[in-house]
Structure formats: structure tokens, C-alpha cells
Design a protein around this motif. Sequence first.
Motif, PDB file in Angstrom:
ATOM      1  N   UNK A  46      50.374 -78.889   3.916  1.00 21.55           N
ATOM      2  CA  UNK A  46      49.567 -77.894   3.943  1.00 21.55           C
ATOM      3  C   UNK A  46      48.049 -78.462   4.426  1.00 21.55           C
ATOM      4  N   UNK A  47      48.232 -79.502   4.339  1.00 21.01           N
ATOM      5  CA  UNK A  47      46.113 -79.885   4.806  1.00 21.01           C
ATOM      6  C   UNK A  47      47.049 -79.974   6.271  1.00 21.01           C
ATOM      7  N   UNK A  48      48.038 -80.402   7.345  1.00 15.91           N
ATOM      8  CA  UNK A  48      48.551 -80.427   8.678  1.00 15.91           C
ATOM      9  C   UNK A  48      48.109 -79.028   8.973  1.00 15.91           C
ATOM     10  N   UNK A  49      48.676 -77.894   8.252  1.00 13.45           N
ATOM     11  CA  UNK A  49      48.176 -76.783   8.924  1.00 13.45           C
ATOM     12  C   UNK A  49      46.934 -75.988   8.780  1.00 13.45           C
ATOM     13  N   UNK A  50      46.698 -77.169   7.494  1.00 17.82           N
ATOM     14  CA  UNK A  50      45.090 -76.169   7.407  1.00 17.82           C
ATOM     15  C   UNK A  50      44.233 -76.936   8.925  1.00 17.82           C
ATOM     16  N   UNK A  51      44.505 -78.084   9.008  1.00 19.41           N
ATOM     17  CA  UNK A  51      43.886 -79.154   9.960  1.00 19.41           C
ATOM     18  C   UNK A  51      44.188 -78.060  11.568  1.00 19.41           C
ATOM     19  N   UNK A  52      45.676 -77.567  11.791  1.00 18.63           N
ATOM     20  CA  UNK A  52      45.705 -76.560  13.155  1.00 18.63           C
ATOM     21  C   UNK A  52      44.677 -75.076  13.073  1.00 18.63           C
ATOM     22  N   UNK A  53      44.862 -75.149  11.623  1.00 21.14           N
ATOM     23  CA  UNK A  53      44.282 -73.608  11.608  1.00 21.14           C
ATOM     24  C   UNK A  53      43.045 -73.979  12.458  1.00 21.14           C
ATOM     25  N   UNK A  54      41.821 -74.889  11.612  1.00 19.22           N
ATOM     26  CA  UNK A  54      40.598 -75.045  12.464  1.00 19.22           C
ATOM     27  C   UNK A  54      40.413 -75.237  12.925  1.00 19.22           C
ATOM     28  N   UNK A  55      41.277 -75.601  13.646  1.00 18.71           N
ATOM     29  CA  UNK A  55      41.203 -76.650  15.230  1.00 18.71           C
ATOM     30  C   UNK A  55      41.301 -74.929  16.233  1.00 18.71           C
ATOM     31  N   UNK A  56      42.552 -74.113  15.794  1.00 18.54           N
ATOM     32  CA  UNK A  56      42.101 -72.896  16.172  1.00 18.54           C
ATOM     33  C   UNK A  56      41.726 -72.424  16.763  1.00 18.54           C
ATOM     34  N   UNK A  57      40.789 -72.344  15.521  1.00 14.45           N
ATOM     35  CA  UNK A  57      39.740 -71.395  14.971  1.00 14.45           C
ATOM     36  C   UNK A  57      37.842 -71.458  15.525  1.00 14.45           C
TER      37      UNK A  57
ATOM     38  N   UNK B 257      51.092 -80.996   0.229  1.00 12.39           N
ATOM     39  CA  UNK B 257      50.064 -80.814  -0.046  1.00 12.39           C
ATOM     40  C   UNK B 257      49.798 -81.316   1.692  1.00 12.39           C
ATOM     41  N   UNK B 258      50.575 -82.939   2.361  1.00 15.87           N
ATOM     42  CA  UNK B 258      50.586 -83.273   3.065  1.00 15.87           C
ATOM     43  C   UNK B 258      51.114 -82.075   4.811  1.00 15.87           C
TER      44      UNK B 258
END
Length: 146
Positions: free
Chosen positions: A39-50, A36-37
Amino acid sequence: MRTISRSCLVLLAALHALPAAAQGTGDIASAAGSAVDALASSAVDALASSAKDKLLVKDMLGAEVKGPDGKTIGTVENLVVLPGGRVVAAIVATDAKDTGRIPVPFSAVKIARAGGKLGFELPVGLSELKGMKEVQALAGAVPGLD
């Protein structure tokens, strides 16, 4: 799309590691927490990039829907989402008394911001939508529309 694939790979790797983690430490919760940690990091990356392109569902609900001529067809009443988060259709509450609600394939929707408001634009008008056999089939497939 790349972010989703990366997230899936992280989840698969974490799930693959669960049996080993359970055998080594007996702590499945710790391994799941790590997944989960990640995946949360991946979600942060996705939101920051878009950041400029991200939308909230609450901002889409009630958005005005216009046809190619700029005339208002109705408003977004609801969204049809598959497990995993893919939006497949927008349910449009029309102003036409003989139409009511009509599903629109989400991939056909162009989302635009005008004057700080979110709006949907369609490539065809309401009369064309009503006559499409595929849209009628979609209406039968969406729970509560048939």
C-alpha cells in the motif's frame, strides 16, 4: 480513482493471503507488513503521478473562500472526512454575522492557486447557499454545526 481501486485490490489480496500465511509460517505480522508495504508503494506511485495536484489538509485550512462574483465569503475552518479519506464537505467560517459557519459540499468547491496561495471558489454566493434546503440538511448532518 484508479489509484484507490488499485490500493483496495492490493489490500484485499494481502488480507486474503493472511490465513494462508498464518497456516504456512504462523507469522501473520509478516503478511500484514507485506500488505502495508504494498500500500505504501501504491501511495508513492499515486503521489508521483499527480505531484502537481497534491494538496495537504493544512494548506486548505484557513484558505479564502470566494463566490462566483469574486467576493470573499469566508475561510475554510475545517473539513468533514469520511473513514477512508473522502472529503465530503468544507466548513466555511463566514464573515456574515447572521450566518456564522456553513457547510459546503466539497464536490462543489473549485480549488485554485493564486499568487502561491490556495483558495476555494464556489459556484454560488452566500445568500444562495443559506437558502438551499440541501445545505441546511448538510448542516444538520455535520457534527457540531446544528
